[in-house]
Enzyme design. Structure first.
Site, short mmCIF file in Angstrom:
data_model
loop_
_atom_site.label_atom_id
_atom_site.label_comp_id
_atom_site.label_asym_id
_atom_site.label_seq_id
_atom_site.Cartn_x
_atom_site.Cartn_y
_atom_site.Cartn_z
N LYS A 132 0.86 -1.19 0.00
CA LYS A 132 0.00 0.00 0.00
C LYS A 132 0.89 1.22 0.00
O LYS A 132 2.02 1.16 0.50
CB LYS A 132 -0.88 0.02 1.25
CG LYS A 132 -2.12 0.87 1.10
CD LYS A 132 -3.23 0.08 0.43
CE LYS A 132 -4.46 0.89 0.18
NZ LYS A 132 -5.57 0.01 -0.22
N ASP A 172 -7.14 4.08 -4.45
CA ASP A 172 -7.78 3.92 -3.15
C ASP A 172 -8.41 5.28 -2.86
O ASP A 172 -8.67 6.04 -3.80
CB ASP A 172 -6.74 3.51 -2.08
CG ASP A 172 -7.38 3.02 -0.77
OD1 ASP A 172 -7.83 1.87 -0.73
OD2 ASP A 172 -7.45 3.80 0.20
P1 NDP Z 1 -13.10 7.39 -2.66
O1 NDP Z 1 -12.05 8.40 -2.50
O2 NDP Z 1 -13.68 7.16 -4.02
O3 NDP Z 1 -14.31 7.66 -1.66
C1 NDP Z 1 -14.10 7.75 -0.29
C2 NDP Z 1 -15.43 8.04 0.38
O4 NDP Z 1 -15.27 7.90 1.78
C3 NDP Z 1 -15.90 9.46 0.14
O5 NDP Z 1 -17.29 9.50 0.21
C4 NDP Z 1 -15.26 10.20 1.31
O6 NDP Z 1 -15.89 11.41 1.65
C5 NDP Z 1 -15.44 9.18 2.41
N1 NDP Z 1 -14.40 9.34 3.43
C6 NDP Z 1 -13.07 9.27 3.25
N2 NDP Z 1 -12.42 9.49 4.40
C7 NDP Z 1 -13.38 9.71 5.31
C8 NDP Z 1 -13.36 10.00 6.69
N3 NDP Z 1 -12.20 10.12 7.36
N4 NDP Z 1 -14.56 10.16 7.33
C9 NDP Z 1 -15.73 10.05 6.65
N5 NDP Z 1 -15.81 9.79 5.33
C10 NDP Z 1 -14.65 9.63 4.69
O7 NDP Z 1 -12.47 6.03 -2.10
P2 NDP Z 1 -12.92 4.52 -2.34
O8 NDP Z 1 -14.40 4.44 -2.50
O9 NDP Z 1 -12.05 3.94 -3.36
O10 NDP Z 1 -12.50 3.87 -0.94
C11 NDP Z 1 -13.40 3.74 0.15
C12 NDP Z 1 -12.91 2.63 1.07
O11 NDP Z 1 -12.86 1.39 0.34
C13 NDP Z 1 -11.52 2.81 1.66
O12 NDP Z 1 -11.49 2.23 2.95
C14 NDP Z 1 -10.65 2.00 0.72
O13 NDP Z 1 -9.44 1.59 1.34
C15 NDP Z 1 -11.56 0.82 0.45
N6 NDP Z 1 -11.28 0.03 -0.75
C16 NDP Z 1 -11.22 0.60 -1.98
C17 NDP Z 1 -11.00 -0.19 -3.09
C18 NDP Z 1 -11.03 0.36 -4.47
O14 NDP Z 1 -10.93 -0.43 -5.40
N7 NDP Z 1 -11.18 1.65 -4.68
C19 NDP Z 1 -10.75 -1.62 -2.97
C20 NDP Z 1 -10.92 -2.13 -1.63
C21 NDP Z 1 -11.15 -1.31 -0.58
P3 NDP Z 1 -15.35 12.81 1.05
O15 NDP Z 1 -15.84 12.88 -0.35
O16 NDP Z 1 -15.93 13.86 1.95
O17 NDP Z 1 -13.86 12.74 1.14
O1 2IT Z 2 -7.75 -1.90 -0.71
C1 2IT Z 2 -7.72 -2.38 -1.86
O2 2IT Z 2 -7.86 -3.59 -2.07
C2 2IT Z 2 -7.55 -1.46 -2.98
N1 2IT Z 2 -7.51 -0.24 -2.78
C3 2IT Z 2 -7.40 -1.99 -4.38
C4 2IT Z 2 -6.00 -2.47 -4.61
C5 2IT Z 2 -5.68 -2.86 -6.02
O3 2IT Z 2 -4.49 -3.12 -6.26
O4 2IT Z 2 -6.55 -2.91 -6.89
#
Ligand code: NDP
Ligand code: 2IT
Length: 452
Positions: A132, A172
Site C-alpha cells: 500500500k 484507493d
Molecule cells: P473514494 O475516495 O472514491 O471515496 C471515499 C469516500 O469515503 C468518500 O465519500 C469520502 O468522503 C469518504 N471518506 C473518506 N475518508 C473519510 C473520513 N475520514 N470520514 C468520513 N468519510 C470519509 O475512495 P474509495 O471508495 O475507493 O474507498 C473507500 C474505502 O474502500 C476505503 O477504505 C478503501 O481503502 C476501500 N477500498 C477501496 C477499493 C477500491 O478499489 N477503490 C478496494 C478495496 C477497498 P469525502 O468525499 O468527503 O472525502
Molecule cells: O484496498 C484495496 O484492495 C484497494 N484499494 C485496491 C488495490 C488494487 O491493487 O486494486
C-alpha cells in the site's frame, strides 16, 4: 481450557512486543490484533510455523519507503508532501495494492492497509503479494493542474520502486481515474515503456472492464452468499451504505440491481437519508456529483429534498443490512449495538477495517452475518489481478467474462471463509475463516523459501 489460556497468553505477549516495536501505530496494531487472535490458536499444533517464526515475519513489512514530494501550486508556491510505499510481503506474487491520497495518511495507516492487503490478495486465489502507498496530499481542494503536478512528482520517485513483476499500485481513497492517468503518463515518460505498472487504468490504455465496479459489486456478492446460507436474499432488504466514492457508488448500484433499497449515503461532512430509496437515476446524479463535479453529498440532499445529518454517520437508521464503504474505524461498538437492536442481520465491509475491534465483537456475539473487509472488498484487487493478466497477454477480455470471473472469485472467497470459519451448524466466523485461509497460502510459500 488450558490450551485456550495458553493461546490467550501468547496473543497478549505477541501484541505487547508488536506494540513496543511499533509505538503509536494504532491502526497497524489493531489490524494485527484482528489477525493474530485467530492465527495464534491455529498454529498452536503446527510447530513448523512457530519454529520458522512465520507470524513474526508476517508482521514486519519487507520494507517501508518514505520520500519527499515537492510540487508547485497554482499560485507558484512550493509545497512539500510526504510519499510512502509499504511493500509488505511478496511471497505469492508481486507486491500489489492501492495508493491513498488523503490528509490523514501516515505510516500506521499504510502499514495496516499493506498488512491487510497481503491476506486479502491471498484470499483472491491470484498470484499477488501485499502493498500500500500514498501521501498526505489532499486532492480535494486542488485544481486538475495541481493534481497533475503532484502526481508527476510523486511518480518521479515511486517509479524506482515499482514494476510489472515487482510492485503494481492502483487507486484507493483520493486516487481515481484522473490520478491513475497522470501517474501512468509520468511513468511511461520516465521509463520510455508501456507496461502494466498500475491497475485501474482507463480502457483506452490497458484498463480492464468492470475494475471500476468490482469492489462495490464484490461486497454485495459477498452479502448475497452469506444470506443464501440463511435462506435469505437481498431483494426487498433495506440497506445502509456509508461513503459516496467509488466503492459506495457501485455497492449501491448492485443493491439496486438485486432489488434491495439503499436509503443512506455519506461523505466526510455527514450522511443523507432518503427513505424512498436511491434509484438508478438518483445514483447517476451522485456519481456525477462526487466523481466529476467533486461536490458534497449534502448537495444531493438539497436537490432531492431529503434529510441531511451533518457530521453524523448513518448507523442509527433502522435497516436489514449495512455496507460501510467510507474509511477505517467508522463503525464502533455503540453503533454496532444500535444496528443489532434495530434488526440489522448482515454487515459487509466495502471499506478497509471500517468496524473497530469492539464493534466486531458486538456483531459476533449477536451472530450477525459479518464479512470482514479482507474478504468482502477483495473483488477490487481481484479484478486488478485480472487486469495484470490481460496486460501481460496484451489483450482485453469481454465484460461478460470478467463479470463471471468476479462473481466466481467472490463465491470462492465465501467458501474459504466457511471452510475455515465454521464454528457450529448455524454459526460461521467469517473473520476467522478469512484470516486462516489468507494466512495459510502465504505461510506455506514462506516455508518453502527458508529463512529470507
Ligand atoms: P473514494 O475516495 O472514491 O471515496 C471515499 C469516500 O469515503 C468518500 O465519500 C469520502 O468522503 C469518504 N471518506 C473518506 N475518508 C473519510 C473520513 N475520514 N470520514 C468520513 N468519510 C470519509 O475512495 P474509495 O471508495 O475507493 O474507498 C473507500 C474505502 O474502500 C476505503 O477504505 C478503501 O481503502 C476501500 N477500498 C477501496 C477499493 C477500491 O478499489 N477503490 C478496494 C478495496 C477497498 P469525502 O468525499 O468527503 O472525502
Ligand atoms: O484496498 C484495496 O484492495 C484497494 N484499494 C485496491 C488495490 C488494487 O491493487 O486494486
Amino acid at each position: 481450557m488450558d490450551i485456550q489460556v495458553n493461546a490467550q497468553e501468547k496473543i497478549n505477549s505477541f501484541m505487547a512486543g508488536l506494540k513496543r516495536r511499533n509505538p503509536g501505530e494504532t491502526e497497524f496494531q489493531q489490524a494485527v490484533q484482528e489477525v493474530v487472535t485467530h492465527i495464534i490458536p491455529f498454529i498452536e499444533d503446527k510447530p513448523l510455523y512457530q519454529e520458522m517464526q512465520i507470524l513474526e515475519r508476517l508482521c514486519e513489512p519487507d520494507r517501508v519507503v518514505i520520500f519527499r514530494v515537492c510540487w508547485e501550486d497554482d499560485k507558484g508556491r512550493i509545497r512539500t508532501q510526504r510519499g510512502y510505499r509499504v511493500q509488505h510481503n511478496n511471497s505469492i506474487g508481486p507486491y500489489k495494492g492501492g495508493l491513498r491520497f488523503h490528509h490523514s495518511v501516515n505510516q500506521s495507516i499504510l502499514k495496516f492497509l499493506a498488512f491487510e492487503q497481503t491476506f486479502k490478495n491471498s484470499l483472491t486465489g491470484l498470484p499477488m503479494g501485499g502493498a500500500k502507498g500514498g501521501s498526505d496530499f489532499n486532492p480535494k481542494d486542488k485544481s486538475d493542474n495541481e493534481v497533475m503536478r503532484f502526481c508527476q512528482s510523486f511518480m518521479t520517485e515511486l517509479t524506482r520502486h515499482i514494476g510489472q513483476n515487482k510492485d503494481v499500485p492502483a487507486g484507493d481513497i483520493g486516487v481515481g481515474a484522473r490520478e491513475i492517468g497522470y501517474l501512468f503518463g509520468q511513468h511511461k515518460r520516465l521509463s520510455n515503456e508501456f507496461t502494466g505498472i498500475l491497475t485501474g487504468k482507463g480502457m483506452e490504455y490497458g484498463g480492464s472492464p468492470i475494475r471500476v465496479e468490482a469492489t462495490g459489486y464484490g461486497a454485495v456478492y459477498m452479502m448475497e452468499e452469506m444470506l443464501k446460507l440463511r435462506n435469505q436474499q437481498l431483494e426487498g432488504k433495506t440497506c445502509l451504505i456509508s461513503g459516496s466514492g467509488n466503492v459506495a457508488q457501485y455497492a449501491t448500484e448492485k443493491c439496486i440491481q438485486l432489488g434491495a433499497k439503499v436509503v443512506t449515503m455519506s461523505d466526510s461532512s455527514g450522511f443523507m437519508h432518503d427513505p424512498d430509496g436511491i434509484d438508478q437515476e438518483k445514483l447517476e446524479y451522485i456519481v456525477d456529483l462526487k466523481t466529476n463535479r467533486r461536490g458534497r453529498i449534502s448537495d444531493f440532499a438539497k436537490e432531492y429534498g431529503v434529510e441531511f445529518y451533518p457530521d453524523k454517520r448513518p448507523w442509527g437508521i433502522p435497516c436489514d443490512l449495512a455496507f460501510p464503504c467510507a474509511t477505517q474505524n467508522e463503525l464502533n461498538a455503540e453503533q454496532a449495538t444500535t444496528l443489532v437492536k434495530n434488526g440489522c442481520m448482515g454487515v459487509s465491509e466495502g471499506a478497509n477495517m471500517p468496524t473497530d475491534l469492539e464493534g466486531i465483537r458486538i456483531f459476533q456475539q449477536a451472530n450477525t452475518l459479518f464479512a470482514p473487509s479482507k474478504a468482502a472488498n477483495a473483488g477490487g484487487v481481484a479484478v486488478s489481478g485480472l487486469e495484470m493478466s490481460q496486460n501481460s497477454a496484451r489483450i482485453t477480455w469481454k465484460e461478460e467474462e470478467l463479470q463471471n470471473l468476479l462473481q466466481g472469485i467472490m463465491q470462492d472467497i465465501h467458501e474459504s471463509c466457511v471452510e475455515y470459519g465454521r464454528e457450529s451448524k448455524d454459526r460461521i466466523n467469517y473473520l476467522k475463516g478469512a484470516n486462516i485461509a489468507g494466512f495459510t497460502k502465504v505461510a506455506n510459500a514462506m516455508l518453502a523459501y527458508g529463512v529470507v
